[in-house]
Write a protein that holds these residues in place. Sequence first.
Motif, short mmCIF file in Angstrom:
data_model
loop_
_atom_site.label_atom_id
_atom_site.label_comp_id
_atom_site.label_asym_id
_atom_site.label_seq_id
_atom_site.Cartn_x
_atom_site.Cartn_y
_atom_site.Cartn_z
N TYR A 71 -8.27 -0.60 7.47
CA TYR A 71 -8.80 0.56 6.73
C TYR A 71 -9.15 0.23 5.29
CZ TYR A 71 -7.16 3.10 10.79
OH TYR A 71 -6.97 3.53 12.08
N ASP A 72 -8.70 -0.88 4.77
CA ASP A 72 -9.03 -1.28 3.41
C ASP A 72 -10.26 -2.19 3.46
OD1 ASP A 72 -7.79 -1.74 0.44
OD2 ASP A 72 -8.73 -3.57 1.22
N LYS A 73 -11.30 -1.87 2.69
CA LYS A 73 -12.56 -2.61 2.79
C LYS A 73 -12.41 -4.06 2.33
CE LYS A 73 -17.48 -2.39 1.80
NZ LYS A 73 -17.58 -3.84 1.56
N ASP A 74 -11.69 -4.29 1.25
CA ASP A 74 -11.50 -5.67 0.79
C ASP A 74 -10.82 -6.51 1.85
OD1 ASP A 74 -12.68 -5.22 -1.68
OD2 ASP A 74 -10.79 -4.62 -2.62
N LEU A 75 -9.80 -5.95 2.45
CA LEU A 75 -9.08 -6.64 3.51
C LEU A 75 -9.98 -6.86 4.72
CD1 LEU A 75 -6.52 -7.80 4.73
CD2 LEU A 75 -5.77 -5.47 5.26
N HIS A 76 -10.74 -5.84 5.07
CA HIS A 76 -11.68 -5.95 6.19
C HIS A 76 -12.69 -7.07 5.94
CE1 HIS A 76 -15.32 -5.04 8.51
NE2 HIS A 76 -14.53 -4.43 9.37
N ASP A 77 -13.23 -7.14 4.72
CA ASP A 77 -14.22 -8.17 4.40
C ASP A 77 -13.61 -9.56 4.47
OD1 ASP A 77 -16.01 -6.15 4.03
OD2 ASP A 77 -15.96 -6.21 1.84
N ASN A 78 -12.37 -9.71 4.03
CA ASN A 78 -11.69 -10.99 4.09
C ASN A 78 -11.53 -11.46 5.53
OD1 ASN A 78 -9.16 -12.75 4.34
ND2 ASN A 78 -9.46 -12.73 2.11
N ILE A 79 -11.12 -10.55 6.40
CA ILE A 79 -10.94 -10.90 7.81
C ILE A 79 -12.28 -11.16 8.48
CG2 ILE A 79 -10.14 -10.02 10.05
CD1 ILE A 79 -7.91 -8.59 8.58
N MET A 88 -3.59 -10.48 -4.64
CA MET A 88 -3.09 -10.73 -3.29
C MET A 88 -4.18 -10.46 -2.26
SD MET A 88 0.69 -9.02 -3.51
CE MET A 88 0.93 -9.15 -1.74
N LYS A 89 -4.88 -9.35 -2.43
CA LYS A 89 -5.92 -8.98 -1.47
C LYS A 89 -7.06 -9.99 -1.46
CE LYS A 89 -7.14 -4.71 -2.23
NZ LYS A 89 -7.93 -3.52 -1.86
N SER A 90 -7.42 -10.51 -2.61
CA SER A 90 -8.58 -11.38 -2.70
C SER A 90 -8.29 -12.80 -2.22
CB SER A 90 -9.08 -11.44 -4.15
OG SER A 90 -8.12 -12.06 -4.99
N GLN A 91 -7.03 -13.21 -2.24
CA GLN A 91 -6.72 -14.60 -1.94
C GLN A 91 -6.30 -14.86 -0.50
OE1 GLN A 91 -3.93 -16.06 -4.84
NE2 GLN A 91 -5.46 -16.12 -6.46
N ALA A 92 -5.33 -14.16 0.01
CA ALA A 92 -4.82 -14.50 1.34
C ALA A 92 -4.49 -13.26 2.17
CB ALA A 92 -3.58 -15.37 1.21
N SER A 93 -5.13 -12.16 1.85
CA SER A 93 -4.76 -10.92 2.52
C SER A 93 -5.05 -10.93 4.01
CB SER A 93 -5.48 -9.74 1.85
OG SER A 93 -6.89 -9.93 1.91
N LEU A 103 0.83 -1.20 0.00
CA LEU A 103 0.00 0.00 0.00
C LEU A 103 0.87 1.25 0.00
CD1 LEU A 103 -2.69 -0.92 2.67
CD2 LEU A 103 -3.00 -0.83 0.21
N ALA A 104 0.53 2.17 -0.87
CA ALA A 104 1.26 3.44 -0.89
C ALA A 104 0.36 4.57 -0.44
CB ALA A 104 1.78 3.73 -2.29
N GLY A 105 -0.93 4.30 -0.36
CA GLY A 105 -1.85 5.34 0.10
C GLY A 105 -3.21 4.74 0.27
N CYS A 106 -4.11 5.41 1.00
CA CYS A 106 -5.45 4.89 1.22
C CYS A 106 -6.46 5.97 0.84
CB CYS A 106 -5.65 4.50 2.68
SG CYS A 106 -4.66 3.07 3.17
N SER A 107 -7.47 5.54 0.10
CA SER A 107 -8.49 6.48 -0.34
C SER A 107 -9.80 5.74 -0.51
CB SER A 107 -8.08 7.14 -1.66
OG SER A 107 -9.10 7.96 -2.16
N ASP A 108 -10.92 6.36 -0.07
CA ASP A 108 -12.24 5.75 -0.22
C ASP A 108 -12.30 4.36 0.42
OD1 ASP A 108 -13.07 7.98 -1.67
OD2 ASP A 108 -12.41 7.10 -3.57
N ALA A 109 -11.54 4.17 1.50
CA ALA A 109 -11.53 2.91 2.26
C ALA A 109 -10.97 1.75 1.46
CB ALA A 109 -12.92 2.58 2.76
#
Length: 282
Positions: free
Chosen positions: A265-273, A48-53, A14-20
């Motif tokens: 803070y990342d929604k995809d990551l949050h949903d995975n967890i 990466m985010k969708s598989q094992a983040s 991640l280099a920056g975060c925007s819109d969650a």
Amino acid sequence: MKKILLSLCALLLLAGCSDAYGKLTDGNTELFTIGETSITKDDLFQTMKSQASGYAALSEATRVILENEVPVTDELKASADASLQTYKTTFGEGFTTAIQSYGFKDEEDFYNNSLLVNAQLVELTKKYVTDNFDALVTKYDPKEVIVLTFATEEDAKAAKTDLENGTDALTVGSNYNSTSAGAERIVTTETDLDTNVKSFIQNATEPTISDVIIGAEAETFSIVQVTEADANNIKDEITTVLANLDTMASESDVYYFKKYGFKIYDKDLHDNIEVNYPDYLF
């Protein structure tokens, strides 16, 4: 908290975060091509985010917690060394092939990223139990007891008499063919015991010897000797038992993730967890 977030950002590129959502500043950079198809950094990042983040993020956050709570010591290295020797003895000449099959590059990688980390995790659980001893004693109600179980009520009564006269429990158990040896053990609310036996133990507030306890689900007859009811008098023994409960490692993890204010803070990551590791979201 800043250290955790930095580690997570580094792990997930991640280099920056925007819109969650995490984004890459150079996401359009091509990494490789297959035929007429180009694969960019952002393509790889999304995969990466969708598989094992979720697992990766929690693992990296755990490393930060370990560094702060139980940094590597000579004692932990000794524990990891012993584990390494066990693996080498078990696998023999196939050791390198075995660890590589689990994704480790070599012995050093296996040692640093598995054995040493596992030693730290064990130590972290012990630290959690030590730091929260009183609360855990209230929750799990540990006591030191001897349980002798017999096939007949007559044997159980005779065993009680011998115990009250000072005969040691191991001898008593042998003399009357107890199905349990008669050794002292720490019993908690998680211990698998006959319901009626467990009820007597949990209600005991001081050292005592029970009357004959008839089994709740079988025709058994037990005598229980509570040898220590004050957890503070056997703190080391109880700490070891509690730390080895099946639920304690995950309970410890959640405690330290809360302590360090773990947030996603990342929604995809949050949903995975949320789907795979819901206990780590607060």
